[in-house]
Design a protein around this motif. Structure first.
Motif, PDB file in Angstrom:
ATOM      1  N   VAL B  14       0.789  -1.284   0.072  1.00  0.00           N
ATOM      2  CA  VAL B  14       0.015  -0.064  -0.195  1.00  0.00           C
ATOM      3  C   VAL B  14       0.852   1.387  -0.033  1.00  0.00           C
ATOM      4  O   VAL B  14       1.821   1.455   0.965  1.00  0.00           O
ATOM      5  CB  VAL B  14      -0.866  -0.039   1.238  1.00  0.00           C
ATOM      6  N   GLY B  15       0.685   2.206  -0.927  1.00  0.00           N
ATOM      7  CA  GLY B  15       1.347   3.486  -1.031  1.00  0.00           C
ATOM      8  C   GLY B  15       0.484   4.329  -0.108  1.00  0.00           C
ATOM      9  O   GLY B  15      -0.634   4.641  -0.443  1.00  0.00           O
ATOM     10  N   ALA B  28      -6.703   2.900   0.475  1.00  0.00           N
ATOM     11  CA  ALA B  28      -5.348   2.587   1.088  1.00  0.00           C
ATOM     12  C   ALA B  28      -5.597   2.649   2.559  1.00  0.00           C
ATOM     13  O   ALA B  28      -5.545   1.884   3.298  1.00  0.00           O
ATOM     14  CB  ALA B  28      -4.550   3.604   0.762  1.00  0.00           C
ATOM     15  N   ARG B  29      -6.407   3.574   3.043  1.00  0.00           N
ATOM     16  CA  ARG B  29      -6.887   3.690   4.485  1.00  0.00           C
ATOM     17  C   ARG B  29      -7.581   2.604   4.930  1.00  0.00           C
ATOM     18  O   ARG B  29      -7.436   1.849   5.901  1.00  0.00           O
ATOM     19  CB  ARG B  29      -7.482   5.176   4.505  1.00  0.00           C
ATOM     20  N   ASP B  30      -8.643   2.056   4.290  1.00  0.00           N
ATOM     21  CA  ASP B  30      -9.504   1.102   4.328  1.00  0.00           C
ATOM     22  C   ASP B  30      -8.980  -0.323   4.560  1.00  0.00           C
ATOM     23  O   ASP B  30      -8.921  -1.042   5.403  1.00  0.00           O
ATOM     24  CB  ASP B  30     -10.857   0.935   3.607  1.00  0.00           C
ATOM     25  N   VAL B  31      -7.812  -0.241   3.616  1.00  0.00           N
ATOM     26  CA  VAL B  31      -7.091  -1.571   3.714  1.00  0.00           C
ATOM     27  C   VAL B  31      -6.102  -1.653   4.875  1.00  0.00           C
ATOM     28  O   VAL B  31      -6.175  -2.845   5.676  1.00  0.00           O
ATOM     29  CB  VAL B  31      -6.209  -1.794   2.304  1.00  0.00           C
ATOM     30  N   ALA B  81      -1.955  -9.304   5.061  1.00  0.00           N
ATOM     31  CA  ALA B  81      -0.839  -8.558   5.591  1.00  0.00           C
ATOM     32  C   ALA B  81      -0.445  -7.369   4.700  1.00  0.00           C
ATOM     33  O   ALA B  81      -0.718  -7.516   3.512  1.00  0.00           O
ATOM     34  CB  ALA B  81       0.565  -9.808   5.559  1.00  0.00           C
ATOM     35  N   VAL B  82      -0.279  -6.324   5.491  1.00  0.00           N
ATOM     36  CA  VAL B  82      -0.389  -4.944   4.545  1.00  0.00           C
ATOM     37  C   VAL B  82       1.266  -4.659   4.769  1.00  0.00           C
ATOM     38  O   VAL B  82       1.711  -4.266   5.891  1.00  0.00           O
ATOM     39  CB  VAL B  82      -1.023  -3.871   4.996  1.00  0.00           C
ATOM     40  N   MET B  83       1.886  -4.450   3.621  1.00  0.00           N
ATOM     41  CA  MET B  83       3.298  -3.641   3.563  1.00  0.00           C
ATOM     42  C   MET B  83       3.038  -2.200   3.306  1.00  0.00           C
ATOM     43  O   MET B  83       2.648  -1.973   2.115  1.00  0.00           O
ATOM     44  CB  MET B  83       4.244  -4.445   2.531  1.00  0.00           C
ATOM     45  N   VAL B  84       3.416  -1.262   4.060  1.00  0.00           N
ATOM     46  CA  VAL B  84       3.307   0.100   3.563  1.00  0.00           C
ATOM     47  C   VAL B  84       4.554   0.570   2.978  1.00  0.00           C
ATOM     48  O   VAL B  84       5.834   0.330   3.373  1.00  0.00           O
ATOM     49  CB  VAL B  84       2.928   1.165   4.851  1.00  0.00           C
ATOM     50  N   SER B  85       4.244   1.675   2.032  1.00  0.00           N
ATOM     51  CA  SER B  85       5.450   2.061   1.320  1.00  0.00           C
ATOM     52  C   SER B  85       4.909   3.445   1.408  1.00  0.00           C
ATOM     53  O   SER B  85       3.895   4.093   1.221  1.00  0.00           O
ATOM     54  CB  SER B  85       5.140   1.297   0.036  1.00  0.00           C
TER      55      SER B  85
END
Lengths: 260, 260
Positions: B14-15, B28-31, B81-85
């Motif tokens: 997620v950017g 993105a916020r909801d994810v 799982a969310v990887m933030v970028s």
């Protein structure tokens, strides 16, 4: 509460992203919801229809950008006026012409440009990770840019190894520019280089995409239309036929430093 | 409700945009809000702190991208799982390394890349309308790309008239790359060309920006740091000293067709 005479306008130019409300930024959505006037062409206003409730709406057709910009600048003198732009407000968007008109009118209200997800980013996300390195955006529309300039940029970007994102590949008037662009890029890149074609990126069920190569992309020439975003990768890129669909990966270069 | 054995993971990259929660896309916020695990480096997790409530958090430091990607891929087998970028997930973001690791593990869960507002768009919006035509992004970090390649791209982009957006202009180890890049671009562009420098774009009170020219930008060399985004315009661009602050305008070319 400020009195009517103290009321001052504000001019927003808002990028609404690829075309579904969940892909707007939170701020872009809030700005539109709180506007006095929302201006845009039919295509973009339709994409954010659920946000248009009590605002005054000014619709105009494609090709009427200058008239729409003049109207937005006039309204912004005393109102909160929002010009919507597809994708990002900068990248081939409405920020340019609106601020040009504001300048020529010496408009004295605050101007805020609200960025959005441009087609390069939306299509890249659909394809996986094609655009993680240096990239160039090139519009194939020769309405406002001479074709010779476009050709020079295609050659320069292809030769220097940029990932190339093509915008406006076709219109009713320009059906051959996409083919000509691909032939130019092929002078500099191998036929095995991955290419992604994405139509209606991130617009739910309307989204379609094709993962192919530079050597074979013209087999899909008829499929490409004005709503198609194209990503042409470089010789480092590869296609992963994953269990959940084809993806394009352009390695960033970590493999030269790490094992995984 | 699916039973535990039917539960399947999903991997998001997620950017998060320029660094304030209102600049995330709604999606993105909801994810992030609905994730089981959120992974990222300290800088980016701090920027979205108000969204981190019940999720499990995996923090790691800059430079540990490969380890973090491996952890995300492992967790995604059975969890969301969310990887933030930072910025966009593609543009110099985490999508590349995460999908590379997923490929090498032949991960069999859905992978979704969520785009975000990259620094080029955020800084362009602060400056007005500098990036409404063909543009190139170039990272000045020579950790993963040889400097000779960077130099070739700078020359090619400058010669072909692209608006140039510089990423990673400096770090503690690389203090001279920014200066070297400017000197290369000056071989192809006039000193009068507008240049915008933006620090902490769209991060509220932390945001600072400077509008200058190619001939004078190195006077601000000490001001430029790793958090600074740089936009170098072309010979069509101009500076508007508006009543509400300096703006950069790159005309799209409408003036050749219309009066306003």
């Amino acid at each position: 509460m400020p009195s009517q005479s103290e009321k001052k306008g504000k001019l927003y130019i808002v990028g609404i992203g690829p075309g579904s409300v969940e892909q707007l930024t939170v701020h872009a959505r809030d700005v539109i919801l709180n506007a006095d006037y929302v201006l845009g062409n039919d295509t973009y206003l339709d994409q954010i229809e659920e946000l248009l409730t009590t605002q005054n709406i000014y619709r105009s057709s494609m090709g009427k950008e200058v008239d729409r910009a003049k109207e937005a600048v006039k309204l912004a003198e005393n109102n909160v006026a929002v010009m919507v732009s597809g994708g990002d407000a900068n990248v081939y968007g409405m920020a340019g012409i609106v601020i040009e008109v504001a300048e020529s009118n010496n408009l004295d209200v605050e101007i805020e440009v609200v960025p959005g997800v441009t087609a390069m980013l939306a299509s890249a996300s659909v394809l996986g990770a094609p655009v993680v390195v240096d990239a160039a955006t090139i519009s194939l529309s020769d309405l406002l840019t001479p074709w010779e300039v476009i050709e020079k940029r295609l050659s320069a970007a292809a030769d220097a190894g940029f990932i190339i994102s093509l915008y406006n590949p076709k219109s009713r008037q320009r059906t051959s520019n996409f083919e000509r662009a691909i032939e130019i890029i092929r002078k500099f890149r191998e036929d095995s280089v991955p290419v992604g074609l994405v139509k209606n990126a991130l617009r739910g069920d309307e989204q379609e995409y094709i993962v192919t190569t530079l050597g074979e992309v013209l087999e899909y020439n008829d499929w490409v239309d004005m709503r198609t975003a194209i990503v042409i990768c470089n010789s480092d890129s590869r296609i992963w036929n994953s269990p959940n669909g084809d993806k394009i990966i352009t390695p960033r270069g970590y493999h030269r430093k790490y094992e995984y």
